[in-house]
Design an enzyme around this catalytic site. Structure first.
Site, PDB file in Angstrom:
ATOM      1  N   CYS A   9       0.871  -1.180   0.000  1.00 36.57           N
ATOM      2  CA  CYS A   9       0.000   0.000   0.000  1.00 36.57           C
ATOM      3  C   CYS A   9       0.906   1.227   0.000  1.00 36.57           C
ATOM      4  O   CYS A   9       2.088   1.122  -0.347  1.00 36.57           O
ATOM      5  CB  CYS A   9      -0.989  -0.021   1.167  1.00 36.57           C
ATOM      6  SG  CYS A   9      -0.290   0.155   2.820  1.00 36.57           S
ATOM      7  N   ASN A  12       2.344   1.514   4.355  1.00 37.59           N
ATOM      8  CA  ASN A  12       2.585   0.237   5.035  1.00 37.59           C
ATOM      9  C   ASN A  12       2.246   0.309   6.525  1.00 37.59           C
ATOM     10  O   ASN A  12       2.903  -0.294   7.350  1.00 37.59           O
ATOM     11  CB  ASN A  12       4.026  -0.229   4.800  1.00 37.59           C
ATOM     12  CG  ASN A  12       4.294  -1.675   5.198  1.00 37.59           C
ATOM     13  OD1 ASN A  12       5.384  -1.999   5.654  1.00 37.59           O
ATOM     14  ND2 ASN A  12       3.336  -2.561   5.042  1.00 37.59           N
ATOM     15  N   CYS A  14      -1.503   0.613   7.318  1.00 45.36           N
ATOM     16  CA  CYS A  14      -2.927   0.281   7.441  1.00 45.36           C
ATOM     17  C   CYS A  14      -3.288  -0.951   6.608  1.00 45.36           C
ATOM     18  O   CYS A  14      -3.469  -2.039   7.137  1.00 45.36           O
ATOM     19  CB  CYS A  14      -3.810   1.465   7.018  1.00 45.36           C
ATOM     20  SG  CYS A  14      -3.729   2.901   8.120  1.00 45.36           S
ATOM     21  N   ARG A  15      -3.370  -0.774   5.301  1.00 46.66           N
ATOM     22  CA  ARG A  15      -3.912  -1.834   4.454  1.00 46.66           C
ATOM     23  C   ARG A  15      -2.973  -3.019   4.256  1.00 46.66           C
ATOM     24  O   ARG A  15      -3.378  -4.176   4.432  1.00 46.66           O
ATOM     25  CB  ARG A  15      -4.304  -1.254   3.091  1.00 46.66           C
ATOM     26  CG  ARG A  15      -5.407  -0.220   3.206  1.00 46.66           C
ATOM     27  CD  ARG A  15      -5.626   0.526   1.918  1.00 46.66           C
ATOM     28  NE  ARG A  15      -4.481   1.380   1.616  1.00 46.66           N
ATOM     29  CZ  ARG A  15      -4.321   2.017   0.466  1.00 46.66           C
ATOM     30  NH1 ARG A  15      -5.216   1.892  -0.497  1.00 46.66           N
ATOM     31  NH2 ARG A  15      -3.279   2.792   0.276  1.00 46.66           N
ATOM     32  N   SER A  16      -1.730  -2.775   3.880  1.00 51.88           N
ATOM     33  CA  SER A  16      -0.838  -3.912   3.599  1.00 51.88           C
ATOM     34  C   SER A  16      -0.457  -4.702   4.853  1.00 51.88           C
ATOM     35  O   SER A  16      -0.390  -5.938   4.783  1.00 51.88           O
ATOM     36  CB  SER A  16       0.388  -3.487   2.783  1.00 51.88           C
ATOM     37  OG  SER A  16       1.121  -2.471   3.415  1.00 51.88           O
ATOM     38  N   ASP A 126      -8.239   3.361   1.420  1.00 50.95           N
ATOM     39  CA  ASP A 126      -7.337   3.729   2.512  1.00 50.95           C
ATOM     40  C   ASP A 126      -8.166   4.285   3.673  1.00 50.95           C
ATOM     41  O   ASP A 126      -8.828   5.304   3.526  1.00 50.95           O
ATOM     42  CB  ASP A 126      -6.339   4.776   2.030  1.00 50.95           C
ATOM     43  CG  ASP A 126      -5.219   5.023   3.013  1.00 50.95           C
ATOM     44  OD1 ASP A 126      -5.340   4.607   4.185  1.00 50.95           O
ATOM     45  OD2 ASP A 126      -4.211   5.626   2.613  1.00 50.95           O
TER      46      ASP A 126
END
Length: 159
Positions: A9, A12, A14-16, A126
């Site tokens: 993301c 690095n 939140c999402r990944s 995000d």
């Protein structure tokens, strides 16, 4: 034979890392923990060395996923030599990865949600600037796509 998967993301945090944690749990639960290696990275290096966002950690913890041990890092050109699957959370990060990708990369580079069954979202939104419902949505989308990814890897690499 092992398979290496990298989730990417922007920062690095939140999402990944959410994808890394959820996919690691699924892989471990399937008994493939020694055969599938998982990491995450960001296309920006703003948060390098930091733990995931506290809201990300809290949302994942409710689902029994511990992200507190993860640390942010930036994606590197050498990742294309290391990883069989490099999966972006959104089109902007995918474009950045495509710019970095060497011409001879033989792995899979694409959007992570392409492995999921849901069709409403093509990208993982995000949640950084939103409320807690955004983090819940990320978890739901990631769980769906992670299940599809694990199925695809099992079918393509271990059958």
């Amino acid at each position: 034979m092992s398979v290496k998967v990298l989730f990417v993301c922007l920062g690095n945090i939140c999402r990944s890392p959410t994808a890394e944690g959820i996919f690691q749990k699924m892989v471990n639960d399937s008994g493939l923990g020694k055969r599938i290696q998982i990491d995450s990275a960001g296309t920006a290096n703003w948060h390098q060395g930091r733990a995931p966002d506290s809201r990300t950690i809290a949302a994942a913890k409710i689902r029994n996923i511990d992200l507190s041990v993860l640390r942010a890092r930036a994606v590197k050109a050498i990742d294309f030599d290391e990883f069989d699957y490099i999966l972006a959370m959104d089109k902007n990060n995918l474009a950045h990865l495509e710019d970095l990708k060497p011409a001879d990369y033989a792995g899979h580079l694409g959007l992570f949600l392409a492995f999921g069954k849901q069709t409403k979202y093509l990208e993982v939104p995000d949640p950084y600037h939103g409320g807690s419902d955004g983090f819940e949505l990320v978890l739901d989308l990631v769980e769906d796509a992670a299940a599809g990814l694990l199925e695809a890897i099992q079918k393509n690499k271990f059958s």
